[in-house]
Write a protein that holds these residues in place. Structure first.
Motif, PDB file in Angstrom:
ATOM      1  N   HIS A 209     -11.239 -63.592  38.457  1.00  5.33           N
ATOM      2  CA  HIS A 209     -11.159 -62.575  39.390  1.00  5.33           C
ATOM      3  C   HIS A 209      -9.727 -62.517  39.618  1.00  5.33           C
ATOM      4  O   HIS A 209      -9.174 -61.477  39.956  1.00  5.33           O
ATOM      5  N   THR A 210      -9.280 -63.766  40.129  1.00  2.00           N
ATOM      6  CA  THR A 210      -7.975 -63.647  40.949  1.00  2.00           C
ATOM      7  C   THR A 210      -6.677 -63.533  39.917  1.00  2.00           C
ATOM      8  O   THR A 210      -5.857 -63.018  40.233  1.00  2.00           O
ATOM      9  N   ALA A 211      -7.086 -64.404  38.873  1.00  2.00           N
ATOM     10  CA  ALA A 211      -6.150 -64.184  37.643  1.00  2.00           C
ATOM     11  C   ALA A 211      -5.791 -62.578  37.278  1.00  2.00           C
ATOM     12  O   ALA A 211      -4.767 -62.243  36.967  1.00  2.00           O
ATOM     13  N   SER A 212      -7.142 -62.307  37.029  1.00  2.00           N
ATOM     14  CA  SER A 212      -6.923 -60.659  36.537  1.00  2.00           C
ATOM     15  C   SER A 212      -6.267 -59.965  37.508  1.00  2.00           C
ATOM     16  O   SER A 212      -5.362 -58.921  37.402  1.00  2.00           O
ATOM     17  N   SER A 213      -6.810 -59.957  38.803  1.00  2.00           N
ATOM     18  CA  SER A 213      -5.974 -59.202  40.053  1.00  2.00           C
ATOM     19  C   SER A 213      -4.391 -59.451  40.047  1.00  2.00           C
ATOM     20  O   SER A 213      -3.499 -58.527  40.206  1.00  2.00           O
ATOM     21  N   PHE A 214      -4.117 -60.547  40.015  1.00  7.94           N
ATOM     22  CA  PHE A 214      -2.662 -60.889  40.030  1.00  7.94           C
ATOM     23  C   PHE A 214      -1.973 -60.464  38.865  1.00  7.94           C
ATOM     24  O   PHE A 214      -0.699 -59.908  38.926  1.00  7.94           O
ATOM     25  N   ALA A 215      -2.518 -60.387  37.720  1.00  2.07           N
ATOM     26  CA  ALA A 215      -1.920 -59.886  36.422  1.00  2.07           C
ATOM     27  C   ALA A 215      -1.528 -58.452  36.539  1.00  2.07           C
ATOM     28  O   ALA A 215      -0.777 -57.762  36.193  1.00  2.07           O
ATOM     29  N   LEU A 216      -2.805 -57.778  37.141  1.00  2.00           N
ATOM     30  CA  LEU A 216      -2.457 -56.382  37.246  1.00  2.00           C
ATOM     31  C   LEU A 216      -1.644 -56.104  38.359  1.00  2.00           C
ATOM     32  O   LEU A 216      -0.816 -55.047  38.022  1.00  2.00           O
ATOM     33  N   ALA A 217      -1.532 -56.828  39.545  1.00  2.00           N
ATOM     34  CA  ALA A 217      -0.514 -56.523  40.557  1.00  2.00           C
ATOM     35  C   ALA A 217       0.966 -56.622  40.080  1.00  2.00           C
ATOM     36  O   ALA A 217       1.665 -56.108  40.392  1.00  2.00           O
ATOM     37  N   HIS A 218       1.077 -57.693  39.253  1.00  2.00           N
ATOM     38  CA  HIS A 218       2.720 -57.944  38.737  1.00  2.00           C
ATOM     39  C   HIS A 218       2.980 -56.586  37.982  1.00  2.00           C
ATOM     40  O   HIS A 218       3.985 -56.075  38.027  1.00  2.00           O
ATOM     41  N   VAL A 219       2.209 -56.016  37.015  1.00  2.00           N
ATOM     42  CA  VAL A 219       2.427 -54.999  36.139  1.00  2.00           C
ATOM     43  C   VAL A 219       2.688 -53.944  36.981  1.00  2.00           C
ATOM     44  O   VAL A 219       3.711 -52.988  36.837  1.00  2.00           O
ATOM     45  N   VAL A 220       1.902 -53.551  37.866  1.00  2.00           N
ATOM     46  CA  VAL A 220       2.145 -52.358  38.407  1.00  2.00           C
ATOM     47  C   VAL A 220       3.153 -52.374  39.746  1.00  2.00           C
ATOM     48  O   VAL A 220       3.913 -51.315  39.847  1.00  2.00           O
ATOM     49  N   ALA A 221       3.210 -53.574  40.274  1.00  2.00           N
ATOM     50  CA  ALA A 221       4.479 -53.713  41.117  1.00  2.00           C
ATOM     51  C   ALA A 221       5.708 -53.520  40.497  1.00  2.00           C
ATOM     52  O   ALA A 221       6.699 -53.197  41.130  1.00  2.00           O
ATOM     53  N   ALA A 222       5.793 -54.072  39.137  1.00  2.00           N
ATOM     54  CA  ALA A 222       7.081 -54.050  38.351  1.00  2.00           C
ATOM     55  C   ALA A 222       7.397 -52.453  38.082  1.00  2.00           C
ATOM     56  O   ALA A 222       8.686 -52.109  37.846  1.00  2.00           O
ATOM     57  N   LYS A 223       6.515 -51.710  38.243  1.00  2.00           N
ATOM     58  CA  LYS A 223       6.704 -50.287  37.998  1.00  2.00           C
ATOM     59  C   LYS A 223       7.205 -49.443  39.321  1.00  2.00           C
ATOM     60  O   LYS A 223       7.165 -48.279  39.348  1.00  2.00           O
ATOM     61  N   THR A 224       6.966 -50.311  40.414  1.00  2.00           N
ATOM     62  CA  THR A 224       7.186 -49.467  41.770  1.00  2.00           C
ATOM     63  C   THR A 224       8.646 -50.009  42.268  1.00  2.00           C
ATOM     64  O   THR A 224       8.650 -51.291  42.553  1.00  2.00           O
ATOM     65  N   GLY A 241      -8.584 -62.997  45.941  1.00  2.00           N
ATOM     66  CA  GLY A 241      -8.622 -64.159  45.816  1.00  2.00           C
ATOM     67  C   GLY A 241      -9.366 -64.823  47.211  1.00  2.00           C
ATOM     68  O   GLY A 241     -10.134 -65.680  46.891  1.00  2.00           O
ATOM     69  N   PHE A 242      -8.954 -64.373  48.184  1.00  2.00           N
ATOM     70  CA  PHE A 242      -9.629 -64.692  49.562  1.00  2.00           C
ATOM     71  C   PHE A 242     -10.999 -64.522  49.484  1.00  2.00           C
ATOM     72  O   PHE A 242     -11.999 -65.455  49.955  1.00  2.00           O
ATOM     73  N   SER A 243     -11.483 -63.515  49.018  1.00  2.00           N
ATOM     74  CA  SER A 243     -12.994 -62.933  48.991  1.00  2.00           C
ATOM     75  C   SER A 243     -13.607 -63.660  48.214  1.00  2.00           C
ATOM     76  O   SER A 243     -14.990 -64.268  48.258  1.00  2.00           O
ATOM     77  N   ARG A 244     -13.011 -64.527  46.908  1.00  2.00           N
ATOM     78  CA  ARG A 244     -13.815 -65.529  46.202  1.00  2.00           C
ATOM     79  C   ARG A 244     -14.070 -66.768  46.968  1.00  2.00           C
ATOM     80  O   ARG A 244     -15.317 -67.431  46.556  1.00  2.00           O
ATOM     81  N   GLY A 258      -5.811 -69.702  39.459  1.00  2.00           N
ATOM     82  CA  GLY A 258      -5.913 -68.343  39.021  1.00  2.00           C
ATOM     83  C   GLY A 258      -4.752 -67.416  39.228  1.00  2.00           C
ATOM     84  O   GLY A 258      -4.353 -66.652  38.383  1.00  2.00           O
ATOM     85  N   ALA A 259      -4.087 -67.332  40.803  1.00  2.00           N
ATOM     86  CA  ALA A 259      -3.201 -66.699  41.087  1.00  2.00           C
ATOM     87  C   ALA A 259      -1.973 -66.890  39.998  1.00  2.00           C
ATOM     88  O   ALA A 259      -1.124 -66.051  39.869  1.00  2.00           O
ATOM     89  N   ALA A 260      -1.672 -68.317  39.830  1.00  2.00           N
ATOM     90  CA  ALA A 260      -0.436 -68.553  39.126  1.00  2.00           C
ATOM     91  C   ALA A 260      -0.532 -67.827  37.584  1.00  2.00           C
ATOM     92  O   ALA A 260       0.381 -67.518  37.044  1.00  2.00           O
TER      93      ALA A 260
END
Length: 299
Positions: A209-224, A241-244, A258-260
């Motif tokens: 869950h954390t790995a997926s969230s950070f992968a998505l965050a990186h791609v979207v942040a790169a477009k922002t 990640g905190f929620s897990r 996972g975040a890494a």
């Protein structure tokens, strides 16, 4: 402009129940429902707008081959990323992982007990929207909407999301089974392992869950371009990640790794697509069923 040169060589995952100390009352996943409605709205919008038959993996075998080659190149960057160019980041991550590993049980105990109130609601929502399958659905929705409406930037965003998610989710899926670490609700000790047994409840490290969230965050942040938008992307991933950990689904060190992995996957995709002219990579592919190698680069 991207050119490819091919060289062909022809040859003849049930989660165990939570302990009694945790509340077992099921709560409506309002966050998940809201996101599903948003996805439905995107798809509906795509269906009512004019179709322009944009080249995509749905309509073009060439697009499929290009996607395979591109994903192979991104995978290569993902695999060597921990050493080149992120060796310093790898050392820092290893230190942080080791530190949280030492305190995993104390951190779990801090969050032990029944969870109620606002924080329970927030973490319920974060757990729901950080589901890796839901992320893949979001990527597919963007890609499909962009392809159907001839919005190339939207289609490329979905494409990059999907590629980063596949790298992050694939890596964590393999590592979970190989490492076989017991989840905090399954075992008493954070050092309980059953490697290579692929047993339910022994798939804690790393957190998908954390790995997926950070992968998505990186791609979207790169477009922002907006710094607040970038911060929001990573804040959302951090909350996932905190929620897990808060809901006893993972050890804290699971989330760190996972975040890494997620960040590394997102970086591999964005780095590959922004490669300077003259860079070349080799990636495996198949041509009419025969194994082949493809040289992909920017000239």
């Amino acid at each position: 402009m991207i050119r490819t040169v091919t060289v062909s060589e022809r040859t003849s995952p049930a989660q165990q129940s939570a302990p009694a100390t945790l509340s077992t009352t099921r709560r409506p996943r309002t966050g998940l429902s809201a996101l599903l409605l948003a996805l439905l709205a995107i798809c509906q919008l795509a269906l009512v707008m004019p179709l322009h038959a944009a080249d995509s993996v749905f309509t073009s075998t060439t697009a499929i081959k290009e996607e395979v080659v591109r994903f192979g190149g991104e995978g290569k960057l993902f695999m060597k990323g921990p050493v080149d160019p992120y060796l310093t980041g790898t050392v820092v991550t290893a230190g942080l992982f080791g530190l949280t590993y030492l305190f995993d049980e104390k951190i779990r105990d801090e969050f032990a007990g029944s969870h109620h109130g606002v924080m329970r609601g927030i973490t319920d929502g974060a757990n729901a929207v950080s589901n890796p399958l839901l992320h893949l659905g979001v990527a597919a929705a963007f890609y499909g909407a962009g392809a159907m409406t001839d919005q190339v930037k939207v289609m490329q965003l979905g494409e990059e999301m999907g590629e980063a998610l596949l790298l992050a989710d694939g890596a964590t899926f393999v590592l979970k089974g190989v490492i076989g670490r017991g989840r905090p609700y399954q075992v008493d000790s954070s050092t309980s392992y059953r490697p290579l047994q692929f047993k339910d409840g022994y798939d804690s490290l790393p957190s998908m869950h954390t790995a997926s969230s950070f992968a998505l965050a990186h791609v979207v942040a790169a477009k922002t371009d907006n710094i607040y938008g970038k911060v929001a992307c990573y804040a959302a991933a951090g909350l996932a990640g905190f929620s897990r950990v808060y809901q006893n689904k993972h050890w804290a060190s699971d989330v760190v790794l996972g975040a890494a992995i997620g960040e590394l996957a997102g970086a591999a995709v964005t780095r590959y697509r922004s490669a300077p002219a003259g860079s070349v990579t080799v990636a495996p592919m198949a041509i009419e069923g025969a194994p082949a190698l493809a040289l992909l680069g920017r000239f």
